[in-house]
Design an enzyme around this catalytic site. Structure first.
Site, mmCIF file in Angstrom:
data_model
loop_
_atom_site.group_PDB
_atom_site.id
_atom_site.type_symbol
_atom_site.label_atom_id
_atom_site.label_comp_id
_atom_site.label_asym_id
_atom_site.label_seq_id
_atom_site.Cartn_x
_atom_site.Cartn_y
_atom_site.Cartn_z
ATOM 1 N N HIS A 58 0.860 -1.198 0.000
ATOM 2 C CA HIS A 58 0.000 0.000 0.000
ATOM 3 C C HIS A 58 0.887 1.236 0.000
ATOM 4 C CE1 HIS A 58 -3.600 -2.281 0.370
ATOM 5 N NE2 HIS A 58 -3.133 -2.914 1.423
ATOM 6 N N CYS A 70 4.900 -14.007 2.313
ATOM 7 C CA CYS A 70 5.760 -13.953 3.506
ATOM 8 C C CYS A 70 5.798 -15.345 4.155
ATOM 9 C CB CYS A 70 5.199 -12.939 4.501
ATOM 10 S SG CYS A 70 6.139 -12.937 6.032
ATOM 11 N N HIS A 88 -9.502 -9.091 4.848
ATOM 12 C CA HIS A 88 -8.075 -8.858 4.583
ATOM 13 C C HIS A 88 -7.539 -9.966 3.674
ATOM 14 C CE1 HIS A 88 -3.796 -8.296 5.183
ATOM 15 N NE2 HIS A 88 -4.075 -7.114 5.697
ATOM 16 N N GLU A 125 -4.787 -11.460 3.362
ATOM 17 C CA GLU A 125 -4.046 -12.539 4.034
ATOM 18 C C GLU A 125 -5.016 -13.537 4.675
ATOM 19 O OE1 GLU A 125 -1.407 -11.388 7.316
ATOM 20 O OE2 GLU A 125 -1.952 -13.301 8.220
ATOM 21 N N THR A 139 -1.456 -12.632 10.934
ATOM 22 C CA THR A 139 -0.095 -12.342 11.417
ATOM 23 C C THR A 139 0.036 -10.965 12.084
ATOM 24 O OG1 THR A 139 0.505 -11.532 9.224
ATOM 25 C CG2 THR A 139 1.068 -13.824 9.724
ATOM 26 N N CYS A 166 2.865 -12.340 13.930
ATOM 27 C CA CYS A 166 4.267 -12.076 13.582
ATOM 28 C C CYS A 166 4.865 -11.063 14.553
ATOM 29 C CB CYS A 166 4.277 -11.541 12.155
ATOM 30 S SG CYS A 166 5.758 -10.698 11.726
ATOM 31 N N SER A 174 -3.239 2.933 5.982
ATOM 32 C CA SER A 174 -2.472 1.788 6.467
ATOM 33 C C SER A 174 -2.832 1.534 7.927
ATOM 34 C CB SER A 174 -0.973 2.072 6.324
ATOM 35 O OG SER A 174 -0.241 1.347 7.285
ATOM 36 N N ASN A 180 -1.645 -0.594 10.112
ATOM 37 C CA ASN A 180 -0.556 -0.739 11.092
ATOM 38 C C ASN A 180 0.074 0.616 11.419
ATOM 39 O OD1 ASN A 180 2.374 -0.651 9.855
ATOM 40 N ND2 ASN A 180 1.095 -1.634 8.315
ATOM 41 N N SER A 227 4.845 -0.584 5.484
ATOM 42 C CA SER A 227 5.016 -0.419 4.030
ATOM 43 C C SER A 227 5.600 0.953 3.681
ATOM 44 C CB SER A 227 3.694 -0.674 3.300
ATOM 45 O OG SER A 227 2.652 0.067 3.874
HETATM 46 FE FE1 F3S Z 1 5.411 -11.055 7.141
HETATM 47 FE FE2 F3S Z 1 5.160 -10.125 9.540
HETATM 48 FE FE3 F3S Z 1 5.607 -8.504 7.602
HETATM 49 S S1 F3S Z 1 3.905 -11.649 8.601
HETATM 50 S S2 F3S Z 1 4.685 -9.444 5.832
HETATM 51 S S3 F3S Z 1 7.007 -10.102 8.338
HETATM 52 S S4 F3S Z 1 4.294 -8.110 9.330
#
Ligand code: F3S
Length: 290
Positions: free
Chosen positions: A37, A92, A120, A122, A158, A186, A214, A216, A258
């Protein structure tokens, strides 16, 4: 004025890898959806002939297809094979693991619950690897409505919030005789938030860089503001208003997953240029956590 960059910020491992694969891709490669994005980066890849498409129908047989970090369901791989597409897989590895866990749960004939945002990409891809049989929830109230079952397997988006996950998990524990939780959140998201909170507690103001759409980046701005630190969410250096920082000595900078390094550096440079005579600029190294 001293400018401090958060110890973890900007591109996460998965996004960096996807962007690098796209940058190395041959002209004529298509990405299934925008690679990240970040319109400037998508435009610059398009100029090199790496262009986004919305569906496989837009891709000619035999051409190259780059799968972005969010991943895709098994149908895309099957279709690509039939159509002799050359796949560059930038899914990923953390997302791949979540996809495989979803499949494992379904193969073991357990009820699959995915904790994440239904729309989403993912989560959609994880659900597809779970045979589209998952119950997808992202609220405690939704967990409360799930009927009791013998065995349940849980996979998590994640980037899902750790604290909300914990609340939902405790409800799900009462909904089954046997709960398997695949902890697929993640660390990158958590590390970025923790680093932002730590820095926000030490500086006069925080600048959070990243797209307004975004999620996040928005969460980073939120956690900084919750520290009581004046927080400015900008997409580019051009949006910085020098008057906001008058009389301040220490400025913190963080960025969403991003946000490119060059936009971060542009903001740091902008803040450096704001310095008044006799002041000092100190930038910490932008640490790559992965
Ligand atoms: Fe992968 Fe974590 Fe980034 S799942 S895309 S490393 S936020």
């Amino acid at each position: 004025m001293r400018v401090h960059i958060a110890a973890a910020c900007g591109f996460c491992y998965g996004v960096r890898r996807a962007v690098e694969l796209a940058a190395q891709a041959e002209a004529g490669t298509h990405t299934l959806g925008p690679i990240i994005h970040n319109p400037q980066l998508v435009d610059s890849l398009s100029e090199k002939g790496v262009t986004p498409v919305n569906s496989l129908e837009e891709v000619a047989d035999g051409s190259r297809l780059l799968i972005r970090s969010h991943g895709v369901g098994p149908d895309v791989y099957d279709e690509a094979e039939k159509r002799r597409l050359h796949i560059v897989d930038a899914t990923c590895p953390h997302v791949k693991k979540a996809q495989q866990d979803a499949r494992k749960v379904i193969n073991a004939k357990k009820v699959l619950v995915i904790i994440g945002e239904k729309d989403h990409p993912e989560v959609i891809s994880i659900s597809q690897w779970g045979g589209n049989r998952a119950i997808i929830i992202d609220k405690v109230e939704e967990a409360e409505e799930i009927p009791y079952c013998e065995t349940m397997g849980v996979v998590v988006q994640t980037t899902f919030s750790q604290s909300r996950f914990k609340q939902i998990e405790s409800v799900l524990a009462g909904k089954t005789g046997h709960l398997d939780v695949y902890m697929t959140i993640c660390a990158a998201t958590r590390q970025r938030q923790e680093a932002a909170v730590e820095l926000a507690g030490k500086v006069d103001a925080m600048i959070v860089i990243g797209g307004r759409n975004s999620a996040n980046t928005g969460r980073l701005a939120q956690v900084c503001a919750e520290q009581g630190c004046p927080t400015y969410h900008v997409e580019t250096a051009a949006e910085i208003n020098p008057d906001d920082f008058a009389g301040m000595h220490d400025i913190g900078v963080t960025a969403g997953a991003s946000t490119t390094d060059w936009i971060i550096q542009e903001v740091v440079k902008m803040m450096e240029d704001l310095q008044t005579e006799g002041t000092e600029v100190m930038s910490e190294e932008l640490l790559d956590q992965y």
